[in-house]
Write an enzyme that holds these catalytic residues in place. Structure first.
Site, mmCIF file in Angstrom:
data_model
loop_
_atom_site.group_PDB
_atom_site.id
_atom_site.type_symbol
_atom_site.label_atom_id
_atom_site.label_comp_id
_atom_site.label_asym_id
_atom_site.label_seq_id
_atom_site.Cartn_x
_atom_site.Cartn_y
_atom_site.Cartn_z
ATOM 1 N N GLU A 65 0.801 -1.241 0.000
ATOM 2 C CA GLU A 65 0.000 0.000 0.000
ATOM 3 C C GLU A 65 0.828 1.283 0.000
ATOM 4 O O GLU A 65 0.744 2.090 0.923
ATOM 5 C CB GLU A 65 -0.955 -0.007 1.196
ATOM 6 C CG GLU A 65 -1.886 -1.202 1.191
ATOM 7 C CD GLU A 65 -2.856 -1.219 2.377
ATOM 8 O OE1 GLU A 65 -2.683 -0.424 3.303
ATOM 9 O OE2 GLU A 65 -3.781 -2.040 2.347
ATOM 10 N N GLU A 98 -6.866 -10.179 -1.292
ATOM 11 C CA GLU A 98 -7.621 -9.898 -0.047
ATOM 12 C C GLU A 98 -9.083 -9.616 -0.354
ATOM 13 O O GLU A 98 -9.683 -8.703 0.230
ATOM 14 C CB GLU A 98 -7.032 -8.665 0.671
ATOM 15 C CG GLU A 98 -5.548 -8.741 0.954
ATOM 16 C CD GLU A 98 -5.023 -7.581 1.804
ATOM 17 O OE1 GLU A 98 -5.823 -6.764 2.284
ATOM 18 O OE2 GLU A 98 -3.791 -7.512 1.993
HETATM 19 C C1 XIL Z 1 -6.559 -5.835 8.334
HETATM 20 C C2 XIL Z 1 -7.055 -6.998 9.196
HETATM 21 O O1 XIL Z 1 -8.055 -7.685 8.480
HETATM 22 C C3 XIL Z 1 -7.586 -6.489 10.503
HETATM 23 O O2 XIL Z 1 -7.901 -7.567 11.373
HETATM 24 C C4 XIL Z 1 -6.572 -5.567 11.189
HETATM 25 O O3 XIL Z 1 -7.135 -4.996 12.347
HETATM 26 C C5 XIL Z 1 -6.140 -4.469 10.245
HETATM 27 O O4 XIL Z 1 -5.642 -5.049 9.045
HETATM 28 N N1 XIL Z 1 -4.967 -4.254 3.737
HETATM 29 C C6 XIL Z 1 -4.090 -5.211 4.180
HETATM 30 C C7 XIL Z 1 -4.464 -6.066 5.337
HETATM 31 O O5 XIL Z 1 -3.054 -5.424 3.545
HETATM 32 O O6 XIL Z 1 -3.361 -6.426 6.115
HETATM 33 C C8 XIL Z 1 -5.505 -5.414 6.217
HETATM 34 O O7 XIL Z 1 -5.927 -6.368 7.177
HETATM 35 C C9 XIL Z 1 -6.659 -4.924 5.377
HETATM 36 C C10 XIL Z 1 -6.216 -3.905 4.365
#
Ligand code: XIL
Length: 331
Positions: free
Chosen positions: A145, A254
């Site tokens: 990111e 994701e």
């Molecule tokens: C999120 C998790 O799902 C949560 O449990 C945590 O509190 C915050 O992070 N992008 C990503 C992930 O790369 O690591 C993130 O995951 C969601 C957004």
């Protein structure tokens, strides 16, 4: 010949004629199908039963992030990650997540002003994580990111102290570990026809020209309100082909689809969105995996918006069928 044999050929393994799980269906079209995993939901046996039945790969949702794995400088805490990996007894592919990211980053890192110190910290963290999980994780999200919606670089301690070059530095540090793993750049909204999509592509193509990156993870955190429109399967397909032309592999890393209500209509829109994006991955040879960001809605990071494939009671939603159909409809 049965109709299935006519369409899929007589060498089709029986499990591909009528696959009964997502992993089976995915294997038939050469795609891994997985989820992110957390530790605490596993106190309910249905969590791992569902995982073991349906999926063949996972990404640790939180347990291998910086704040967990190295909460104080040089103090390694691999126990959460190890416990998570130990929950899964069948052989699966695991992608490590994530090495250099602005979130879930301890204060001792955020407070650094000296480039030399920050570089050393990055190098130590990357080396330790990759080495610790060597032979078990086939890949890592090395940098996560980096790009803003307008295409500029996101503010972070890495960006402030090291400048634009930190991304390539991090990938070089990961390469230097010398492990036989794939290195990914991972981001959200980069599947869109946007300045962000273009900026991520420019960043990755520069890394690719130096041989530093192997693939790109499209997070696909989708909001149904912005579909069709901002979220477009065609834009996603175009980017996949652009990255493929650089010699890279891509995956859906994701995926979740937020919906405003659980009305039948919204659940069906959600199913269609899952179908459309997973279908692009199925149709594009460069896309080799689909990872959904969780199993049940109640354990989702966006639990208010019911974005996943299963209800709290582990009943499959229409979204599940959207993914299944995308994997099994004839190509
Ligand atoms: C999120 C998790 O799902 C949560 O449990 C945590 O509190 C915050 O992070 N992008 C990503 C992930 O790369 O690591 C993130 O995951 C969601 C957004």
């Amino acid at each position: 010949m049965t109709p299935a044999e006519t369409t899929t050929g007589s060498n089709t393994p029986p499990s591909c004629v009528n696959p009964s799980t997502l992993a089976q269906a995915g294997a038939c079209v050469g795609k891994r199908v997985g989820v992110s995993l957390l530790r605490f939901p596993a106190s309910d046996p249905r969590y791992l039963q569902t995982f073991n039945r349906e999926f063949d790969s996972f990404t640790p949702e939180n347990d291998t992030k910086w704040d967990t794995a190295q909460p104080d400088r040089g103090n390694w805490n691999h126990q959460p990650g190890e416990e998570l990996l130990a929950m899964v007894s069948k052989p699966v592919s695991i992608k490590g997540h994530t090495l250099v990211w602005h979130n879930q980053l301890p204060d001792y890192v955020n407070g650094i002003n000296d480039p030399g110190q920050l570089r050393q910290m990055m190098r130590d963290h990357i080396r330790e994580m990759i080495t610790h999980y060597q032979g078990r994780m086939f890949a890592w999200d090395v940098v996560n990111e980096v790009v803003n919606e307008d295409g500029s670089r996101r503010n972070s301690v890495f960006q402030r102290v090291l400048g634009d070059g930190y991304v390539a530095e991090a990938f070089q540090m990961a390469r230097d570990v010398g492990a036989d793993i794939e290195l990914y750049y991972n981001d959200f909204n980069i599947e869109t026809d946007s300045e962000k999509g273009q900026a991520a592509y420019d960043l990755v193509s520069d890394l690719a020209s130096r041989g530093l990156v192997d693939g790109v993870g499209f997070q696909l955190h989708i909001e149904s309100n912005l579909y069709p429109g901002y979220f477009s399967p065609n834009a996603f397909r175009n980017w996949i082909r652009m990255y493929d032309a650089l010699g890279l592999t891509v995956n859906i890393s994701e995926m979740d689809v937020r919906i405003p209500s659980t009305s039948l209509q919204d659940l069906e829109i959600q199913r269609d969105i899952y179908y459309d994006f997973v279908r692009v991955c199925v149709e594009e040879p460069a896309c080799d995996a689909i990872t959904i960001w969780g199993i049940t809605d109640n354990f989702s990071w966006q639990s208010n918006d019911d974005p996943l494939l299963y209800r709290e009671n582990y009943q499959a939603k229409p979204a599940y069928l959207g993914v299944m159909d995308a994997l099994t409809d004839p190509l």
